[in-house]
Write a protein that holds these residues in place. Structure first.
Motif, short mmCIF file in Angstrom:
data_model
loop_
_atom_site.label_atom_id
_atom_site.label_comp_id
_atom_site.label_asym_id
_atom_site.label_seq_id
_atom_site.Cartn_x
_atom_site.Cartn_y
_atom_site.Cartn_z
N LEU A 49 0.85 -1.21 0.00
CA LEU A 49 0.00 0.00 0.00
C LEU A 49 0.87 1.25 0.00
O LEU A 49 0.60 2.21 -0.73
N GLU A 50 1.95 1.23 0.79
CA GLU A 50 2.87 2.38 0.84
C GLU A 50 3.48 2.66 -0.52
O GLU A 50 3.67 3.80 -0.93
N GLY A 51 3.83 1.57 -1.22
CA GLY A 51 4.47 1.69 -2.53
C GLY A 51 3.46 2.00 -3.63
O GLY A 51 3.81 2.08 -4.80
N ASP A 52 2.19 2.12 -3.24
CA ASP A 52 1.13 2.42 -4.19
C ASP A 52 1.10 1.41 -5.35
O ASP A 52 0.94 1.77 -6.50
N GLU A 58 0.43 -9.23 -10.24
CA GLU A 58 1.40 -10.13 -9.60
C GLU A 58 2.84 -9.71 -9.89
O GLU A 58 3.71 -9.79 -9.03
N ARG A 59 3.08 -9.25 -11.12
CA ARG A 59 4.45 -8.86 -11.48
C ARG A 59 4.96 -7.70 -10.64
O ARG A 59 6.11 -7.69 -10.19
N SER A 60 4.08 -6.72 -10.44
CA SER A 60 4.50 -5.57 -9.61
C SER A 60 4.76 -6.02 -8.18
O SER A 60 5.66 -5.53 -7.51
N ILE A 61 3.94 -6.99 -7.72
CA ILE A 61 4.14 -7.50 -6.35
C ILE A 61 5.51 -8.15 -6.25
O ILE A 61 6.25 -7.94 -5.28
N ILE A 62 5.86 -8.95 -7.26
CA ILE A 62 7.18 -9.63 -7.23
C ILE A 62 8.28 -8.57 -7.17
O ILE A 62 9.24 -8.71 -6.41
N GLU A 63 8.13 -7.52 -7.94
CA GLU A 63 9.14 -6.44 -7.92
C GLU A 63 9.26 -5.85 -6.51
O GLU A 63 10.36 -5.60 -6.04
N VAL A 64 8.13 -5.63 -5.85
CA VAL A 64 8.18 -5.07 -4.49
C VAL A 64 8.85 -6.05 -3.54
O VAL A 64 9.73 -5.68 -2.75
N LEU A 65 8.48 -7.34 -3.64
CA LEU A 65 9.05 -8.33 -2.72
C LEU A 65 10.57 -8.41 -2.86
O LEU A 65 11.29 -8.59 -1.88
N LYS A 66 11.05 -8.22 -4.10
CA LYS A 66 12.50 -8.27 -4.32
C LYS A 66 13.24 -7.18 -3.55
O LYS A 66 14.41 -7.31 -3.24
N THR A 67 12.54 -6.10 -3.29
CA THR A 67 13.20 -4.99 -2.59
C THR A 67 13.05 -5.10 -1.06
O THR A 67 13.45 -4.21 -0.33
N LEU A 68 12.43 -6.21 -0.61
CA LEU A 68 12.13 -6.34 0.81
C LEU A 68 12.72 -7.61 1.41
O LEU A 68 11.98 -8.55 1.73
N PRO A 69 14.06 -7.68 1.55
CA PRO A 69 14.62 -8.90 2.15
C PRO A 69 14.03 -9.15 3.55
O PRO A 69 13.87 -8.22 4.33
#
Ligand code: DC
Length: 222
Positions: A49-52, A58-69
């Motif tokens: 939600l913060e990253g809007d 799903e692809r955008s979610i994967i991108e966000v998860l990659k930045t969140l170890p």
């Protein structure tokens, strides 16, 4: 308690069924590391939600998860998730997170992302010298630790659950969340085969904890 030195206790159930309060009492009484997996999904939802980010993409979610170890932080008896070294606080209990968390938790890639992390708490608890691990959520007894020593599924009628949330001062559509959690394809909210179902509507949370403690201490595996 069983003769085994280290035990895993899985507590599942719908929203406001008493999982957290019960797990915390048992964690203190039996020296078990406590892990609340709802907060894992809430933390990821908050970050999305913060990253809007559109959580239907799903692809955008994967991108966000990659930045969140993922990491963890042990404080007293509780182990909490960190994302990018950051633990989360009350912001993950906001109405915005309550409204979005079940949608995010239904995304298979998000569940996949958390699976190994959640299983790793067993070794974390062992290495930290706890007598066991108590983990609460929706799929702990069915997917994360299907071989847990004890698996419980808590239920309570809806009016009582709404009352409990109100007492916590939270705005939360528990019925809607439960419906989404029960009907998703991946790891739905369910009482795992062989788990012990505990009806808590007419019990205080202390009484629920006492009941579970008695089963655990009598060593009867579920
Ligand atoms: O326990 P909670 O109400 O804070 O959980 C928030 C949401 O997270 C819940 O509606 C569904 C999801 N969840 C899940 O899908 N699997 C878990 N093991 C724990 C929570």
């Amino acid at each position: 308690m069983t003769d085994k030195k280290f035990i895993v206790v899985a507590i599942d159930g719908g929203a406001a069924s008493g999982k957290s309060s019960t797990s915390k009492i048992l964690s203190e009484r039996l020296d078990l590391m406590y892990v609340n997996t709802g907060s894992h999904y809430r933390s990821i939802t908050w970050a999305i939600l913060e990253g809007d980010v559109d959580f239907k993409n799903e692809r955008s979610i994967i991108e966000v998860l990659k930045t969140l170890p993922i990491g963890h932080l042990v404080e007293g008896k509780e182990a909490r998730i960190t994302l990018n070294k950051q633990p989360f606080g009350e912001e993950i209990r906001s109405e915005a997170v309550n409204n979005a968390v079940s949608l995010v938790a239904a995304i298979p890639v998000v569940r996949q992302y958390l699976l190994e992390h959640q299983r790793s708490y067993s070794n974390l608890a062992k290495n930290a010298g706890f007598k066991g691990l108590i983990m609460e959520g929706r799929d702990i007894g069915s997917v994360i630790f299907p071989n847990a020593d004890f698996r419980f599924f808590l239920t309570a009628d809806e009016a009582e659950r709404a009352r409990r949330r109100q007492l916590e001062g939270q705005v939360d559509s528990i019925q809607k969340r439960d419906q989404l959690d029960k009907t998703r394809k991946t790891a739905p909210l369910t009482c795992a085969d062989g788990a012990t179902m505990i009806e808590t509507t007419h019990l205080s949370l202390l009484e629920v904890a006492e009941k579970l403690q008695a089963i655990i201490q009598s060593g009867k595996d579920t």
